[in-house]
Design a protein around this motif. Structure first.
Motif, PDB file in Angstrom:
ATOM      1  N   PRO A 129       0.824  -1.215   0.000  1.00  0.00           N
ATOM      2  CA  PRO A 129       0.000   0.000   0.000  1.00  0.00           C
ATOM      3  C   PRO A 129       0.855   1.261   0.000  1.00  0.00           C
ATOM      4  O   PRO A 129       1.939   1.301   0.587  1.00  0.00           O
ATOM      5  N   SER A 130       0.358   2.296  -0.665  1.00  0.00           N
ATOM      6  CA  SER A 130       1.100   3.562  -0.795  1.00  0.00           C
ATOM      7  C   SER A 130       0.778   4.487   0.372  1.00  0.00           C
ATOM      8  O   SER A 130       0.053   5.490   0.226  1.00  0.00           O
ATOM      9  N   TRP A 131       1.307   4.156   1.527  1.00  0.00           N
ATOM     10  CA  TRP A 131       1.041   4.967   2.718  1.00  0.00           C
ATOM     11  C   TRP A 131       1.864   6.244   2.705  1.00  0.00           C
ATOM     12  O   TRP A 131       3.014   6.253   2.271  1.00  0.00           O
ATOM     13  N   GLU A 132       1.291   7.314   3.211  1.00  0.00           N
ATOM     14  CA  GLU A 132       2.013   8.554   3.461  1.00  0.00           C
ATOM     15  C   GLU A 132       2.194   8.680   4.967  1.00  0.00           C
ATOM     16  O   GLU A 132       1.226   8.835   5.709  1.00  0.00           O
ATOM     17  N   MET A 133       3.437   8.591   5.400  1.00  0.00           N
ATOM     18  CA  MET A 133       3.736   8.569   6.828  1.00  0.00           C
ATOM     19  C   MET A 133       3.639   9.974   7.415  1.00  0.00           C
ATOM     20  O   MET A 133       4.055  10.955   6.804  1.00  0.00           O
ATOM     21  N   GLY A 134       3.078  10.050   8.625  1.00  0.00           N
ATOM     22  CA  GLY A 134       2.959  11.325   9.307  1.00  0.00           C
ATOM     23  C   GLY A 134       3.698  11.319  10.635  1.00  0.00           C
ATOM     24  O   GLY A 134       4.120  10.256  11.126  1.00  0.00           O
ATOM     25  N   ALA A 135       3.852  12.486  11.238  1.00  0.00           N
ATOM     26  CA  ALA A 135       4.546  12.610  12.518  1.00  0.00           C
ATOM     27  C   ALA A 135       3.583  12.640  13.696  1.00  0.00           C
ATOM     28  O   ALA A 135       3.995  12.550  14.854  1.00  0.00           O
ATOM     29  N   GLU A 136       2.282  12.771  13.409  1.00  0.00           N
ATOM     30  CA  GLU A 136       1.280  12.872  14.475  1.00  0.00           C
ATOM     31  C   GLU A 136       1.190  11.557  15.245  1.00  0.00           C
ATOM     32  O   GLU A 136       1.239  10.471  14.647  1.00  0.00           O
ATOM     33  N   THR A 137       1.042  11.646  16.555  1.00  0.00           N
ATOM     34  CA  THR A 137       0.955  10.450  17.388  1.00  0.00           C
ATOM     35  C   THR A 137      -0.244  10.525  18.327  1.00  0.00           C
ATOM     36  O   THR A 137      -0.778  11.593  18.599  1.00  0.00           O
ATOM     37  N   LYS A 138      -0.645   9.363  18.813  1.00  0.00           N
ATOM     38  CA  LYS A 138      -1.639   9.270  19.877  1.00  0.00           C
ATOM     39  C   LYS A 138      -1.490   7.902  20.523  1.00  0.00           C
ATOM     40  O   LYS A 138      -0.848   6.997  19.962  1.00  0.00           O
ATOM     41  N   LYS A 139      -2.072   7.753  21.695  1.00  0.00           N
ATOM     42  CA  LYS A 139      -1.992   6.470  22.390  1.00  0.00           C
ATOM     43  C   LYS A 139      -3.306   5.704  22.237  1.00  0.00           C
ATOM     44  O   LYS A 139      -4.392   6.271  22.392  1.00  0.00           O
ATOM     45  N   ILE A 140      -3.181   4.443  21.915  1.00  0.00           N
ATOM     46  CA  ILE A 140      -4.314   3.522  21.911  1.00  0.00           C
ATOM     47  C   ILE A 140      -3.976   2.445  22.937  1.00  0.00           C
ATOM     48  O   ILE A 140      -3.055   1.649  22.733  1.00  0.00           O
ATOM     49  N   GLY A 141      -4.710   2.452  24.037  1.00  0.00           N
ATOM     50  CA  GLY A 141      -4.335   1.569  25.139  1.00  0.00           C
ATOM     51  C   GLY A 141      -2.971   1.973  25.665  1.00  0.00           C
ATOM     52  O   GLY A 141      -2.714   3.152  25.948  1.00  0.00           O
TER      53      GLY A 141
END
Length: 285
Positions: A129-141
């Protein structure tokens, strides 16, 4: 200082997993929003709409299990006992839930599914897949997740994003640039924005359903009208995980399977039109 500690923790996690064989199990909750007004029928009362929505709930809200190791995974719907009188739930267009297998090294994708009582085994090679990586983060669990996005072309059977075709000529002409016709009454966008959240703390290039190809397990996906969220992860469970390629059903390509389904849907549409026409003629007598 805090970002440095986070990156060090992630690096240590990657090294730890790379030094031993491991497997895991992830539980995902899938929810699809569905506006009945898109398929508004003048002959359908509010009570009938509500009854249909109640029956569709099993299809719109599902639980899936992803069993995975370093290179392969099995993704399937969690088996549940139906409540008495439910009649096995609501099935959209004769579809039933199947089993999806993918190997992120060989890029083999197999899907075992049933359509109108017939078993099929869809085999295909998939591209990264042609993903565009980002710098944004968040926590899941307990996991730090990073954002990635891509535009995905919709599949002919992507019912989650279908909508009623516009009757306005000007609007219809404008929509045709970004949408495609499914039937005389239904259309869908040609592309949908997919947003994924993955965690390098579990360094497998895997995720729910068709989603993979990121440097960490995908824990959340938002695609069109559907959200898939991981609610539980168990690494190296006590009961060993055996991932085998599915083998049940007539072997077909994705293109062949889509053609089979399209033909059946057209047949059903003609039958439905015939029944409605018959009722109309009868009402004039």
């Amino acid at each position: 200082m805090k970002p440095l500690i986070t990156y060090l923790f992630i690096f240590c996690s990657v090294v730890c997993f790379a030094q031993k064989n491991f497997s895991g199990r992830a539980v995902y909750q899938s929810k699809t929003s569905f506006d009945m007004e898109r398929f508004n029928n003048r002959d359908m009362s509010e009570q009938q709409k509500k009854r249909i929505m109640d029956r569709m709930k099993n299809m719109l809200e599902k639980t899936y299990i992803l069993n995975f190791n370093k290179t392969a995974s099995i993704y399937e719907e969690e088996e549940k006992l139906e409540a008495p009188g439910r009649g096995g739930g609501f099935r959209f267009g004769g579809f039933t839930g199947g089993t999806q297998y993918k190997n992120t090294i060989s890029k083999d994708f197999l899907e075992e599914t049933e359509f109108f009582g017939k078993n099929f085994l869809i085999k295909e090679k998939v591209e990264l897949p042609s993903w565009e990586m980002g710098a944004e983060t968040k926590k899941i669990g307990n996991y730090v997740c990073y954002k990635a996005t891509m535009l995905k072309k919709t599949d002919a059977l992507d019912w989650q994003n279908m909508r009623r075709r516009s009757r306005g000529r000007d609007k219809k002409r404008k929509d045709d640039e970004a949408t495609k016709k499914v039937t005389e009454d239904i259309e869908m966008p040609k592309e949908v924005l997919v947003t994924a959240w993955y965690t390098p703390q579990i360094p497998v290039s895997n995720g729910p359903g068709e989603y993979w190809g990121l440097p960490g397990l995908i824990l959340e996906v938002n695609a069109g009208n559907t959200t898939v969220l991981c609610t539980e992860v168990v690494l190296n469970p006590k009961n060993s995980i055996d991932i085998k390629e599915p083998s049940k059903g007539k072997e077909v390509t994705r293109k062949e399977y889509n053609a089979i389904v399209k033909k059946k849907m057209e047949e059903m549409q003609e039958i439905w039109k015939g029944r409605r026409g018959g009722r109309g003629r009868g009402s004039r007598r």
